[in-house]
Design a protein around this motif. Structure first.
Motif, PDB file in Angstrom:
ATOM      1  N   ARG B   3     -38.003 -30.609 -85.130  1.00  0.00           N
ATOM      2  CA  ARG B   3     -39.224 -31.131 -85.736  1.00  0.00           C
ATOM      3  C   ARG B   3     -40.034 -31.832 -84.664  1.00  0.00           C
ATOM      4  O   ARG B   3     -39.518 -32.694 -83.956  1.00  0.00           O
ATOM      5  CB  ARG B   3     -38.865 -32.147 -86.813  1.00  0.00           C
ATOM      6  CG  ARG B   3     -38.289 -31.499 -88.034  1.00  0.00           C
ATOM      7  CD  ARG B   3     -38.043 -32.580 -89.045  1.00  0.00           C
ATOM      8  NE  ARG B   3     -37.779 -31.973 -90.336  1.00  0.00           N
ATOM      9  CZ  ARG B   3     -37.722 -32.666 -91.455  1.00  0.00           C
ATOM     10  NH1 ARG B   3     -37.928 -33.965 -91.413  1.00  0.00           N
ATOM     11  NH2 ARG B   3     -37.485 -32.072 -92.584  1.00  0.00           N
ATOM     12  N   ARG B  54     -51.731 -27.057 -90.104  1.00  0.00           N
ATOM     13  CA  ARG B  54     -51.513 -25.713 -90.655  1.00  0.00           C
ATOM     14  C   ARG B  54     -50.468 -24.975 -89.841  1.00  0.00           C
ATOM     15  O   ARG B  54     -49.581 -24.331 -90.373  1.00  0.00           O
ATOM     16  CB  ARG B  54     -52.820 -24.924 -90.645  1.00  0.00           C
ATOM     17  CG  ARG B  54     -53.571 -25.049 -91.967  1.00  0.00           C
ATOM     18  CD  ARG B  54     -54.660 -24.034 -92.049  1.00  0.00           C
ATOM     19  NE  ARG B  54     -55.602 -24.206 -90.964  1.00  0.00           N
ATOM     20  CZ  ARG B  54     -56.439 -23.267 -90.544  1.00  0.00           C
ATOM     21  NH1 ARG B  54     -56.406 -22.076 -91.109  1.00  0.00           N
ATOM     22  NH2 ARG B  54     -57.271 -23.493 -89.571  1.00  0.00           N
ATOM     23  N   ASP B  55     -50.593 -25.105 -88.460  1.00  0.00           N
ATOM     24  CA  ASP B  55     -49.639 -24.410 -87.591  1.00  0.00           C
ATOM     25  C   ASP B  55     -48.216 -24.905 -87.824  1.00  0.00           C
ATOM     26  O   ASP B  55     -47.258 -24.152 -87.706  1.00  0.00           O
ATOM     27  CB  ASP B  55     -50.016 -24.618 -86.117  1.00  0.00           C
ATOM     28  CG  ASP B  55     -51.289 -23.884 -85.764  1.00  0.00           C
ATOM     29  OD1 ASP B  55     -51.715 -23.042 -86.583  1.00  0.00           O
ATOM     30  OD2 ASP B  55     -51.861 -24.164 -84.687  1.00  0.00           O
ATOM     31  N   LYS B  56     -48.104 -26.190 -88.143  1.00  0.00           N
ATOM     32  CA  LYS B  56     -46.772 -26.739 -88.367  1.00  0.00           C
ATOM     33  C   LYS B  56     -46.263 -26.421 -89.768  1.00  0.00           C
ATOM     34  O   LYS B  56     -45.141 -26.787 -90.115  1.00  0.00           O
ATOM     35  CB  LYS B  56     -46.801 -28.257 -88.187  1.00  0.00           C
ATOM     36  CG  LYS B  56     -46.976 -28.714 -86.749  1.00  0.00           C
ATOM     37  CD  LYS B  56     -47.046 -30.227 -86.691  1.00  0.00           C
ATOM     38  CE  LYS B  56     -47.342 -30.703 -85.278  1.00  0.00           C
ATOM     39  NZ  LYS B  56     -47.626 -32.143 -85.247  1.00  0.00           N
ATOM     40  N   GLY B  57     -47.137 -25.819 -90.562  1.00  0.00           N
ATOM     41  CA  GLY B  57     -46.729 -25.459 -91.926  1.00  0.00           C
ATOM     42  C   GLY B  57     -46.790 -26.625 -92.890  1.00  0.00           C
ATOM     43  O   GLY B  57     -46.168 -26.598 -93.943  1.00  0.00           O
ATOM     44  N   LEU B  58     -47.538 -27.659 -92.580  1.00  0.00           N
ATOM     45  CA  LEU B  58     -47.620 -28.812 -93.476  1.00  0.00           C
ATOM     46  C   LEU B  58     -48.802 -28.692 -94.437  1.00  0.00           C
ATOM     47  O   LEU B  58     -48.895 -29.430 -95.409  1.00  0.00           O
ATOM     48  CB  LEU B  58     -47.744 -30.108 -92.673  1.00  0.00           C
ATOM     49  CG  LEU B  58     -46.667 -30.342 -91.602  1.00  0.00           C
ATOM     50  CD1 LEU B  58     -46.822 -31.718 -90.970  1.00  0.00           C
ATOM     51  CD2 LEU B  58     -45.280 -30.205 -92.196  1.00  0.00           C
ATOM     52  N   THR B  60     -51.646 -25.743 -96.306  1.00  0.00           N
ATOM     53  CA  THR B  60     -52.148 -24.368 -96.463  1.00  0.00           C
ATOM     54  C   THR B  60     -53.630 -24.478 -96.784  1.00  0.00           C
ATOM     55  O   THR B  60     -54.126 -25.567 -97.085  1.00  0.00           O
ATOM     56  CB  THR B  60     -51.481 -23.615 -97.633  1.00  0.00           C
ATOM     57  OG1 THR B  60     -51.684 -24.387 -98.816  1.00  0.00           O
ATOM     58  CG2 THR B  60     -50.019 -23.380 -97.374  1.00  0.00           C
ATOM     59  N   THR B  81     -48.364 -28.640 -98.254  1.00  0.00           N
ATOM     60  CA  THR B  81     -47.240 -27.785 -98.650  1.00  0.00           C
ATOM     61  C   THR B  81     -46.040 -28.651 -99.058  1.00  0.00           C
ATOM     62  O   THR B  81     -46.044 -29.869 -98.851  1.00  0.00           O
ATOM     63  CB  THR B  81     -46.796 -26.877 -97.503  1.00  0.00           C
ATOM     64  OG1 THR B  81     -46.351 -27.724 -96.437  1.00  0.00           O
ATOM     65  CG2 THR B  81     -47.925 -26.000 -97.009  1.00  0.00           C
ATOM     66  N   PHE B  83     -43.202 -28.573 -97.627  1.00  0.00           N
ATOM     67  CA  PHE B  83     -42.672 -29.092 -96.354  1.00  0.00           C
ATOM     68  C   PHE B  83     -43.480 -30.319 -95.914  1.00  0.00           C
ATOM     69  O   PHE B  83     -42.932 -31.317 -95.464  1.00  0.00           O
ATOM     70  CB  PHE B  83     -42.743 -27.960 -95.326  1.00  0.00           C
ATOM     71  CG  PHE B  83     -42.183 -28.312 -93.993  1.00  0.00           C
ATOM     72  CD1 PHE B  83     -40.943 -28.966 -93.886  1.00  0.00           C
ATOM     73  CD2 PHE B  83     -42.863 -27.999 -92.825  1.00  0.00           C
ATOM     74  CE1 PHE B  83     -40.417 -29.272 -92.652  1.00  0.00           C
ATOM     75  CE2 PHE B  83     -42.339 -28.316 -91.589  1.00  0.00           C
ATOM     76  CZ  PHE B  83     -41.119 -28.947 -91.506  1.00  0.00           C
ATOM     77  N   GLY B  84     -44.794 -30.231 -96.095  1.00  0.00           N
ATOM     78  CA  GLY B  84     -45.678 -31.343 -95.730  1.00  0.00           C
ATOM     79  C   GLY B  84     -45.330 -32.587 -96.527  1.00  0.00           C
ATOM     80  O   GLY B  84     -45.277 -33.701 -95.990  1.00  0.00           O
ATOM     81  N   ARG B  87     -42.189 -34.119 -95.190  1.00  0.00           N
ATOM     82  CA  ARG B  87     -42.425 -34.861 -93.939  1.00  0.00           C
ATOM     83  C   ARG B  87     -43.105 -36.192 -94.208  1.00  0.00           C
ATOM     84  O   ARG B  87     -42.785 -37.207 -93.620  1.00  0.00           O
ATOM     85  CB  ARG B  87     -43.281 -34.044 -92.968  1.00  0.00           C
ATOM     86  CG  ARG B  87     -42.597 -32.835 -92.396  1.00  0.00           C
ATOM     87  CD  ARG B  87     -41.449 -33.234 -91.494  1.00  0.00           C
ATOM     88  NE  ARG B  87     -41.882 -34.151 -90.440  1.00  0.00           N
ATOM     89  CZ  ARG B  87     -42.422 -33.742 -89.301  1.00  0.00           C
ATOM     90  NH1 ARG B  87     -42.584 -32.461 -89.052  1.00  0.00           N
ATOM     91  NH2 ARG B  87     -42.785 -34.626 -88.408  1.00  0.00           N
TER      92      ARG B  87
END
Lengths: 899, 111
Positions: B3, B54-58, B60, B81, B83-84, B87
């Protein structure tokens, strides 16, 4: 409801280019929406400003973000086990950046080391590059003309005194121009400083520098005009007063006529006369011989009149034909000169005309000075390199253990070496940046303190190539000395180092000797610089104490040019000077006022011939410098009368001509008798000597030449003499020039008072070259001294720390503090002694380079050599004493425990 | 994959998107950040922050229909997201636990 406003188009396009296509739409949309809101709230202008600000932030941040993104990705890949085996450029950059981060951290941890290294680099790079830049501009860059090697300067001299380099007579010039085939062109200019033109009416009166030139002058330099044409033979042949022409410099054209495109053929009024403008030169054209010229006018070159065989007043430059050598041209000149001498009577037999490459002539004595300074700068650079070497050496030896540990833990050797390399580079980069700053400041300071006489100083600019060179040299030193031991430590047995490094006894004999040698080298270089500085200081002191025969305190000088159109008559000019000086004398506090055709201590001028009768009834001939004076000139400058009388108001145009000689001329011509009442002949006129005055130097080195003083009131008809006014006041009067301007306007409001200067400034200018050389050498010597002291101190401190346990054992075994101190100081004394001995030998060899630069001091002055040796020795011992004292404080128990 | 750390600004953006719910697009996110933090926020910084998240997927995102007051340009709406959210929760917990017991101390210093 908000109406749609158009966002600034250029900024929008800029932002769009920075964004990937997929993200363009929505981001520009967000910006447009916010732009509208800004426009509604704060007006369009503010909104536009805001929008541009956003664009700039995009420009500053987005490209970096994208690169960073790629680097982060690459670095992750490398760090991942089983990552790419081949490292691409991006990945390599990622690695380097990581090393840089590591290096910056380590550099910040060792501030003492870093700052010493950076200061050393900055001093070395800065001082050297600054001097090299000046030298590059002045000496190494060829003259700013096409095929500069073909350019020559022509001088007249006597066989006994071939270096005299006198002006050429007009008639001789014409003969050489016509008869010497080797010249592609030969041109004459009248560079006497009195030549100038007053411009009135255009926003107040001011003076332009004018240069009368012969036809073909611009062609010799291969300079073509921007507009119009240059002078042809018709302008040269036309007597100037009837049809004045002018060619303007680019600067004059822009400032005086506002770059008038229709200037050709128009007339401008100079000195109250309408001059027809024939041409405008290009901005790139600069005459390195005559200096900054505002306007060129044709010089009358018709045979006869002032263009005789005996009137030496022309500066001659020529261009050789492409296939002609200097020697061939000289041979042709000699042949023509032989014919001229044949035509003249025997008195002129011992004269000759010599060609010199223009480059040598222009750079001349300044070149020697700058080469010496360049040498000195080179020595400073060397000392800096030695210091950097010493620093890096010490550091890398100290870090052997760290490196060995890391190698033992599995770090690749290449990777470790790379890290050390980057670390050295980071320090070098900081040092280089500091050096760059020092260079920029240095060049400015150099130009600010450089004498006006520094030829071609206007062509000096900071030179990036040179900076690159010096920076590369110091950086390379750091790298070599920083990396070599580290590399070494990687190759030796790790166990050995790991076991040993804790004790610190193996810092290595090798390293110790190397560092000792470096200290010796540094000392030797410092000796050379200090001896050089010492010689220059002694010479400068001798110059300052020199008796020049002039009292310059409280003397104001200025010039007033009388336009020949309105002051065509000698009576008018004499009347002007006399009534003007009478008015000056009414200013309160003024003690005396006068004028002279050339101030003392400002160079040779008007070297003419004079004839006198010898006791045996024959006559003899020699050269003499002519000065035309008006008013109380001798009183103003404190020039003492030796015998006879001075000039008085009864000496007028219609009374018998009288002259004063200086002591040198009186003793030369009339050694065995009084000069009073003797007759001398100058320019065909007989003058009766009525007085003798004390010698006055014509340069700051106390050169006294034969001089004759002629009264302007009797010789004002010879020409329109450009007299410099001199005024002595009771106390310093900075307002004198303003008061004089008022008096001048009362006589003639169109006249210009120019070059207002205290006499002290005039004299200081002459000594400026020596002051310049001295200042630089002084700075270099101080830097060298500081660096050498740092070097000795650094090496001894290091050695003491390395020998802590040895010293501890010695003291435990009963060694006294004084014995321990002696060991450490003995080491310092040995290195210093070797260094000083080598340095003295070197200085002895090099000091003769200073021969042409010094005055009144031998370049091998034993006092200077001795005091430098003693002084440096003392400094080395002081620098060594601190570590030596520290050595005696070693606690034996502590030292042994560490063992 | 390890991470990578969540930067302060990224943290703020995530919270702003969360607060705005269905209305989270460039302009409203900046408004929210500026109003609540009192700082001036540049469009570029926001753009970079959103892109990183966005690149980290947190985060959309989806594009909405173009509208006239934006020069017929589409809006991109953001959503945190799962995942976001995780975190955010992790960092919030970490921060809360670090803050615990510090408040009175800080108030004393802050005046």
């Amino acid at each position: 409801m908000t109406t749609q406003l158009k966002t600034p188009a250029v900024a929008t396009r800029l932002i769009a280019r920075l964004l990937p296509p997929r993200e363009r739409e929505d981001t520009l949309g967000d910006l447009a929406e916010r732009f509208c809101r800004h426009a509604n709230r704060r007006g369009r202008t503010m909104a536009r400003l805001w929008y541009w600000k956003q664009a700039v932030v995009f420009l500053l941040r987005v490209p970096g973000e994208r690169i960073g993104q790629r680097l982060r990705t690459a670095a992750r890949e490398i760090m991942t086990p089983g990552g790419p085996r081949r490292i691409g450029p991006i990945a390599a950059l990622a690695l380097v950046l990581q090393d840089v981060r590591y290096a910056v951290r380590s550099v910040r941890k060792n501030m003492a080391f870093t700052s010493i290294a950076v200061i050393t680099l900055a001093l070395g790079v800065g001082a050297t590059t600054a001097v090299f830049s000046v030298l590059h501009g002045v000496v190494l860059t060829p003259l700013p003309y096409h095929e500069p090697d073909q350019l020559v300067r022509m001088y007249w001299s006597t066989v006994e005194n071939p270096d005299q380099r006198q002006f050429m007579p007009g008639l001789d010039f014409l003969d050489f121009r016509e008869q010497v085939d080797a010249f592609a062109g030969l041109a004459a200019m009248y560079t006497y400083s009195e030549i100038g033109l007053d411009v009135t009416g255009l926003g107040g009166a001011r003076r332009l520098r004018a240069l009368p030139v012969s036809a073909g002058y611009f062609e010799v330099y291969r300079a073509t005009p921007l507009l119009g044409r240059t002078f042809g033979s018709e302008e040269e042949d036309t007597p100037r007063r009837n049809a004045p022409f002018a060619i303007l410099s680019h600067r004059t054209w822009t400032t005086l006529t506002d770059s008038d495109p229709d200037i050709i053929g128009a007339t401008l009024t100079f000195d109250g006369e309408a001059h027809a403008v024939l041409g405008v030169m290009r901005p790139s054209f600069h005459d390195v011989v005559a200096g900054d010229i505002d306007v060129w006018v044709p010089a009358g070159m018709q045979r006869g009149g002032r263009n005789s065989r005996g009137n030496h007043y022309l500066t001659i430059v020529g261009r050789l034909k492409p296939d002609v050598s200097l020697a061939q041209a000289q041979a042709e000149v000699d042949a023509v000169q032989a014919a001229i001498l044949e035509e003249l009577s025997g008195d002129w037999e011992n004269t000759r005309v010599t060609l010199y490459p223009l480059f040598d002539d222009v750079v001349g004595p300044t070149g020697t000075m700058l080469f010496v300074l360049m040498g000195a700068a080179g020595l400073v650079l060397l000392i800096a390199c030695v210091n950097v070497a010493n620093l890096f050496l010490a550091r890398s030896i100290a870090r052997q253990k760290e490196i060995a540990v890391r190698a033992a833990l599995g770090a690749g050797r290449l990777r470790l070496a790379g890290q050390l390399l980057v670390e050295s580079l980071v320090i070098a980069a900081i040092g280089g940046a500091a050096g760059l700053a020092a260079t920029v400041v240095g060049v400015r300071v150099l130009l600010a303190v450089s004498p006006e006489s520094l030829a071609r100083a206007e062509e000096v600019s900071f030179d990036p190539t040179l900076l690159g060179f010096t920076a590369a040299m110091t950086i390379l030193t750091g790298l070599v000395f920083g990396l070599a031991p580290a590399w070494q430590s990687l190759k030796v047995d790790l166990n050995h180092i790991l076991r040993d490094a804790g004790r610190g006894s193996t810092a290595g004999l090798h390293g110790k000797h190397l560092r000792g040698a470096l200290v010796s080298g540094q000392m030797a270089l410092a000796v050379v610089l200090l001896v050089g500085a010492g010689i220059l200081i002694k010479s400068f002191v001798a110059l300052q104490q020199l008796e020049l025969g002039v009292d310059p305190e409280n003397v104001a000088t200025f010039e007033v040019n009388l336009p020949s159109a309105r002051y065509s008559d000698a009576e008018q000019r004499i009347r002007f000077h006399q009534s003007f000086q009478d008015r000056i004398r009414t200013i309160s506090g003024v003690l005396a006022a006068g004028a002279v055709s050339k101030l003392p201590v400002s160079g040779e001028y008007h070297i003419w011939g004079y004839q006198w009768n010898t006791p045996d009834g024959m006559s003899d001939w020699e050269s003499i410098q002519v000065r035309v004076v008006e008013g109380e000139y001798f009183d103003v400058l404190g020039i003492r009368a030796i015998e006879g009388r001075g000039f008085e108001s009864r000496d007028r145009l219609d009374t018998p001509p009288i002259a004063l000689l200086n002591r040198a001329a009186a003793e030369f011509s009339f050694a065995d008798r009084s000069a009073i009442g003797e007759r001398i002949s100058i320019n065909g006129t007989p003058w009766t000597v009525v007085g003798v005055v004390e010698d006055v130097a014509h340069d700051h080195r106390g050169s006294f030449a034969r001089k004759v003083y002629l009264p302007h009131s009797q010789y004002g008809n010879n020409r329109n003499w450009a007299l410099t006014q001199v005024v002595r006041t009771e106390s310093p009067r900075p307002d004198l020039w303003d008061l004089a301007r008022v008096e001048l306007a009362a006589i003639d409001p169109d006249l210009v008072l120019h070059n207002p200067e205290p006499m002290t400034t005039v004299m200081a200018r002459e000594i400026a070259r020596d002051r310049f050389a001295l200042t630089l050498m002084g700075v270099f010597a101080a830097v060298a001294l500081a660096l050498a002291a740092i070097g000795v101190y650094g090496v001894l401190s290091y050695l003491v720390s390395q020998r802590t346990s040895e010293i501890g054992i010695r003291m435990a075994l009963g060694a006294r503090a004084s014995q321990v101190r002696a060991i450490v100081l003995g080491q310092a004394a040995l290195w210093t002694g070797i260094g000083i001995a080598v340095g003295l030998a070197g200085a002895f060899g090099l000091s003769r380079l200073l021969n042409t630069m010094v005055f009144g001091v031998s370049v091998t002055d034993p006092v200077i050599f001795g005091s430098v040796a003693v002084g440096l020795g003392v400094i080395a011992i002081v620098a060594g004493y601190v570590p030596a004292r520290r050595a005696t404080r070693v606690d034996p128990m502590h030292a042994l425990r560490n063992e | 994959m390890a991470r990578t750390a969540l930067g302060e600004f990224e943290h703020l953006i995530l919270l702003a998107v969360l607060r705005l719910g269905d209305e989270a697009y460039g302009v409203t996110i900046i408004d929210e950040l500026e109003n609540r933090t009192g700082r001036e926020i540049s469009q570029a910084a926001t753009y970079i922050g959103l892109k990183r998240l966005r690149d980290k997927g947190l985060l959309t995102s989806h594009l909405a229909d173009p509208s006239p007051e934006r020069g017929e340009r589409a809006r991109r709406y953001f959503e945190v997201t799962k995942f976001g959210l995780e975190r955010l929760r992790d960092s919030a917990n970490a921060l809360f636990s670090m803050w615990e017991g510090l408040d009175p101390e800080l108030r004393k210093h802050g005046g």
